[in-house]
Scaffold this motif. Structure first.
Motif, PDB file in Angstrom:
ATOM      1  N   PHE A 548      22.757  56.759 -32.660  1.00 24.01           N
ATOM      2  CA  PHE A 548      23.325  55.783 -33.438  1.00 24.01           C
ATOM      3  C   PHE A 548      22.418  55.477 -34.726  1.00 24.01           C
ATOM      4  N   ALA A 549      22.980  55.470 -35.652  1.00 23.88           N
ATOM      5  CA  ALA A 549      22.396  55.234 -36.925  1.00 23.88           C
ATOM      6  C   ALA A 549      22.609  53.570 -37.286  1.00 23.88           C
ATOM      7  N   SER A 550      21.869  52.869 -38.163  1.00 26.96           N
ATOM      8  CA  SER A 550      21.969  51.589 -38.596  1.00 26.96           C
ATOM      9  C   SER A 550      23.032  51.747 -39.504  1.00 26.96           C
ATOM     10  N   THR A 551      23.264  50.495 -40.147  1.00 29.69           N
ATOM     11  CA  THR A 551      24.296  50.226 -41.196  1.00 29.69           C
ATOM     12  C   THR A 551      23.616  49.694 -42.480  1.00 29.69           C
ATOM     13  N   LYS A 552      23.597  50.777 -43.484  1.00 30.09           N
ATOM     14  CA  LYS A 552      22.825  50.405 -44.690  1.00 30.09           C
ATOM     15  C   LYS A 552      23.484  51.271 -45.917  1.00 30.09           C
ATOM     16  N   ILE A 553      22.937  50.807 -46.884  1.00 30.88           N
ATOM     17  CA  ILE A 553      23.397  51.495 -48.272  1.00 30.88           C
ATOM     18  C   ILE A 553      22.503  52.675 -48.383  1.00 30.88           C
ATOM     19  N   LEU A 554      22.929  53.891 -49.122  1.00 35.79           N
ATOM     20  CA  LEU A 554      22.196  54.895 -49.274  1.00 35.79           C
ATOM     21  C   LEU A 554      20.768  54.643 -49.902  1.00 35.79           C
ATOM     22  N   TRP A 555      20.779  53.462 -50.908  1.00 35.89           N
ATOM     23  CA  TRP A 555      19.622  53.151 -51.553  1.00 35.89           C
ATOM     24  C   TRP A 555      19.174  51.715 -50.964  1.00 35.89           C
ATOM     25  N   GLN A 556      18.287  51.472 -50.093  1.00 34.77           N
ATOM     26  CA  GLN A 556      18.107  49.943 -49.461  1.00 34.77           C
ATOM     27  C   GLN A 556      17.689  49.159 -50.415  1.00 34.77           C
ATOM     28  N   GLU A 557      17.216  49.602 -51.788  1.00 36.36           N
ATOM     29  CA  GLU A 557      16.607  48.573 -52.926  1.00 36.36           C
ATOM     30  C   GLU A 557      17.675  47.965 -53.432  1.00 36.36           C
ATOM     31  N   LEU A 558      19.092  48.272 -53.170  1.00 34.15           N
ATOM     32  CA  LEU A 558      20.135  47.636 -53.910  1.00 34.15           C
ATOM     33  C   LEU A 558      20.606  46.449 -52.782  1.00 34.15           C
ATOM     34  N   GLY A 559      20.016  46.569 -51.775  1.00 32.66           N
ATOM     35  CA  GLY A 559      20.519  45.295 -50.665  1.00 32.66           C
ATOM     36  C   GLY A 559      20.815  45.737 -49.171  1.00 32.66           C
TER      37      GLY A 559
END
Length: 834
Positions: A548-559
């Motif tokens: 299972f993958a975590s939940t995140k935006i493609l670019w983590q620097e965006l938040g």
């Protein structure tokens, strides 16, 4: 020439036009809402799939018959005649059967595209012509009509040519468009052609025994790994390890596979890798085993790399072999202004021209410019009165003033740009999903957003974290259902958001680690989790992994995204994070899309591949940052483009479409392009005859309760952007909007030839218009002058006037007026945006 053409003439015209597709144009729609999809009976699919088998039979028979017929030119009744006749009999019947099976296959399977359209219609035409050939042959043989021999032979040879064309495009569908050309040494697709090797030139270093510099080693390694990435990773990477060999990491590549080391640093001749890639194309041990064989240049590059010790710096694995565009915004300092150039766009283009040693051409005349801004901003052709007023305007900034006036025509602006956003957001007025209530229409929201010029950051927020009115883009994806594990609805939503707003293709990474970018399977699933109610299990190529993958935006620097939050909250967080000013990619993407819409080609191309190299990085960065500083105002962006000298340069025609997306593309001005189907429909309606389709055909945005009471549209005819989708529109280039479409093909296709030469919809509009004009104009010259002013914004040339008078005669008839209308609207001058 009468406007009602026979079937035979139409088919011949359509085949002739296949040699000149640039003469054709998308037309407009007739209403015929598609029926709901039903479960397909298995037998029809089975019969349809017999088409590839059956189609080879008439191809060989008819071609063989045509070849044999050449030997009977001097003597028709030769000893070959019985055999030729039998070949024609069987070939004609089997051509009909093959065409029928092909249509069955098309109706039952999900096929589409221009190549299919060419294959389909050449196949139908060939079947039709083969029956005509057979008819002539029967008249000759049974009724002894010897006078038909020449006609029979001519049609037979034409049929043989047609079946060859149909067969070629059929092969293109299954083997690729370069299937034949890739073996021709003079072809750009030639398999042995040298591939691009970037900035590193090893030719001059071949005989040099000195050690490469650190930078040379890094560059050489990067290019070799790029070859591996594009040709070898599908079998030898973390996703698939064939023969226990991996080529994506240094340690594993040098270790080798099941049979031992494949790379012997310093000795390419003993390296199994070099032996494998050097084998003939059809050898069972050749690498790569799938796809094209490596070019000689690529083989030499890998051999040279091994000869130099297979340098693979320790930090090279951290360096991407793909170009990755920067995420953060950038506002480069503007070049100095000059008296001739004030618009910032022009300052950057001037710098580009100076680097290319190119001179500025003269800008276009008033008539060309006015037609251009009318079509690009509101989608309409200017009226003769408007052109006259523009010509008489003496203000030094009149072009800028007229651009502002058009942008303030809110209804017309919204109606025109509705088409652009409908394509991108998959919004349509009917189709699959509406009957089951799994698809949602966002037209009311979209029309209102465009009319009020909603700020783009807010526009994006309301689509990603939707209101009830705007949920069709995210929630409406569910109507497609779960196609497979890698295409479940949450993943489709993630793909669409990435494509439309970020210019990023996640489709490869939704099934496995991408071979065309650095995005991994886990990245795609992490992004898809934002749209899911539960954490999704990762499936690799439709096979569960138990991970299972975590939940995140493609670019983590965006938040970050709170994985424990409800879906609505996660979408809200995503919307806020993506629309931050520091997300330069979001704003570069929309600037690039609008630029492409108005100038025919993006600063980055394709517009969905924003990691590609722009032809001017400074221009793209500056425009994106300026767009943010001006409060995300799309109309201001359009105003700046339309008032630049760059936009006012003469249009440029490019015959080879491949050059438009080529890495070495050079900007010289706006690309000449055809009107879109909706623009052509509106132009014909506005010039010839206002069209009022019934209410079942046209979507009415003015029924919305949010609209002001008593509000009426400013246009006097139904705009084509409101017409519900149907088979006619689809055939003429409008996408079905079941998937995201961020660009339309500007080249005409063969199906459009039939619609423009013998289409009922166009003929009916021209006929009705001719009847009305006949009642209004009794003088031929007055009618001709008025038509040219309305359609082309100019009067007729003397030779045009003379030719038109010959068509109309002294007393214009309905048929004559109809033919004149048809001739004028098919002129490139009418069809193209110059």
């Amino acid at each position: 020439m009468p406007i009602q053409r026979g079937c035979i003439i139409a088919l011949i015209v359509f085949l002739v036009c296949s040699l000149h597709p640039a003469l054709l144009l998308e037309s407009f729609a007739q209403s015929a809402a598609p029926a709901a999809e039903a479960e397909t009976f298995w037998l029809w699919k089975f019969l349809g799939r017999l088409h590839p088998l059956a189609v080879h039979f008439p191809v060989s028979l008819l071609l063989f018959a045509a070849v044999l017929e050449l030997f009977t030119i001097r003597q028709y009744q030769s000893k070959l005649r019985p055999g030729i006749n039998l070949l024609v009999y069987i070939g004609a019947v089997s051509a009909l059967i093959a065409a029928g099976l092909g249509l069955l296959l098309f109706s039952q399977e999900e096929y589409g595209g221009d190549v299919l359209a060419v294959h389909q219609w050449t196949g139908i035409a060939t079947a039709f012509l083969s029956i005509i050939t057979l008819s002539f042959l029967l008249m000759i043989e049974r009724q002894h009509q010897v006078s038909f021999v020449k006609a029979y032979r001519g049609i037979l040879f034409f049929t043989a040519f047609g079946v060859s064309v149909a067969g070629h495009y059929g092969a293109s569908l299954t083997h690729g468009s370069d299937y034949l050309t890739s073996v021709l040494p003079f072809s750009k697709d030639y398999e042995g052609a040298p591939a691009s090797t970037g900035n590193f030139n090893f030719t001059s270093l071949k005989s040099d025994t000195t050690r490469l510099s650190e930078q040379q080693e890094m560059d050489l390694n990067g290019q070799v790994r790029a070859i591996f990435a594009h040709n070898c990773y599908s079998c030898h990477s973390a996703e698939k390890i064939k023969g226990e060999l991996r080529l994506d990491k240094k340690r594993m590549a040098l270790k080798g596979g099941k049979s031992g080391a494949v790379i012997i640093p310093g000795d390419p001749y003993k390296s199994e890798l070099v032996r494998r890639i050097s084998l003939p194309h059809n050898h069972k041990e050749v690498m790569p085993g799938k796809g094209k064989k490596l070019s000689e240049h690529e083989i030499e590059l890998i051999s040279f790399w091994i000869e130099k010790g297979a340098p693979w710096p320790d930090n090279a694995d951290q360096k991407s072999v793909f170009r990755v565009a920067k995420l953060e915004p950038r506002m480069p300092a503007l070049p100095a202004a000059s008296n001739a150039l004030q618009n910032p766009i022009d300052l950057w283009v001037n710098k580009y021209f100076e680097a290319k040693k190119a001179a500025w051409p003269e800008v276009v005349d008033d008539r060309t410019y006015l037609r251009r801004i009318y079509l690009d901003i509101i989608g309409l052709v200017p009226a003769p009165e408007e052109l006259q007023a523009f010509a008489q305007d003496t203000r030094p900034d009149k072009r800028a003033q007229w651009v502002r006036t058009l942008l303030n025509r809110n209804d017309d602006y919204a109606m025109h740009w509705l088409t652009f956003w409908n394509d991108a957001l998959r919004n349509d007025y009917t189709g699959t999903g509406y009957i089951t209530n799994g698809r949602y229409n966002i037209t009311d929201w979209l029309y209102t957003s465009l009319k009020t010029n909603k700020n783009y950051n807010q526009f994006v927020k309301e689509l990603i974290s939707p209101t009830k009115e705007s949920k069709g883009f995210i929630a409406g994806i569910k109507w497609r259902g779960t196609i497979n594990a890698s295409q479940r609805t949450e993943m489709q939503a993630a793909q669409n958001v990435a494509q439309v707003f970020l210019g990023l293709n996640l489709k490869c990474a939704s099934c496995h680690d991408s071979f065309i970018s650095d995005w991994k399977l886990k990245d795609a699933y992490a992004f898809a989790n934002i749209f899911a109610d539960t954490t999704l299990e990762i499936n690799r190529c439709d096979k569960p992994t138990g991970k299972f993958a975590s939940t995140k935006i493609l670019w983590q620097e965006l938040g970050s995204i709170d994985s424990t939050a409800p879906t609505a909250k996660k979408l809200q967080q995503l919307a806020e994070n993506l629309t931050q000013p520091k997300n330069g990619r979001l704003y570069r993407t929309i600037v690039n899309r609008v630029w492409a819409q108005m100038l025919g080609r993006g600063i980055v191309e394709p517009v969905d591949a924003m990691d590609n190299e722009p032809w001017s990085q400074d221009l793209l960065d500056w425009m994106a940052s300026d767009f943010v500083s001006k409060n995300y105002d799309l109309k201001e962006l359009i105003y700046q483009i339309a008032t630049s000298k760059t936009y006012q340069l003469p249009s440029v025609g490019i015959k080879d479409a491949n050059k438009i997306i080529a890495q070495d593309f050079e900007f010289k001005g706006m690309l000449r392009r055809r009107m879109a189907a909706e623009q052509f429909a509106d132009a014909v309606s506005n010039v010839i005859e206002p069209v009022f389709p019934d209410s079942a055909v046209v979507y009415n945005p003015f029924k919305n309760a949010n609209a002001e009471e008593g509000e009426q549209p400013e246009f006097i005819f139904a705009r084509a952007s409101l017409v519900k989708n149907n088979s006619f529109l689809t055939a003429l280039g409008r996408p079905n909007r079941e998937t995201v479409s961020t660009g339309r093909e500007s080249r005409a296709n063969l199906l459009q030839a039939l619609e423009l030469t013998n289409g009922d919809r166009l003929n009916e509009v021209l006929k009705k218009g001719a009847e009305n004009w006949k009642n209004k104009y009794t003088n031929s010259e007055d009618l001709i002058n008025e038509l040219y002013k309305r359609a082309l914004n100019r009067g007729p040339e003397p030779k045009e006037l003379k030719a038109a008078k010959e068509v109309l005669g002294s007393s214009p008839s309905t048929e004559g007026i109809q033919d004149l209308f048809w001739a004028v609207v098919l002129l490139p001058e009418f069809q193209l945006i110059y």
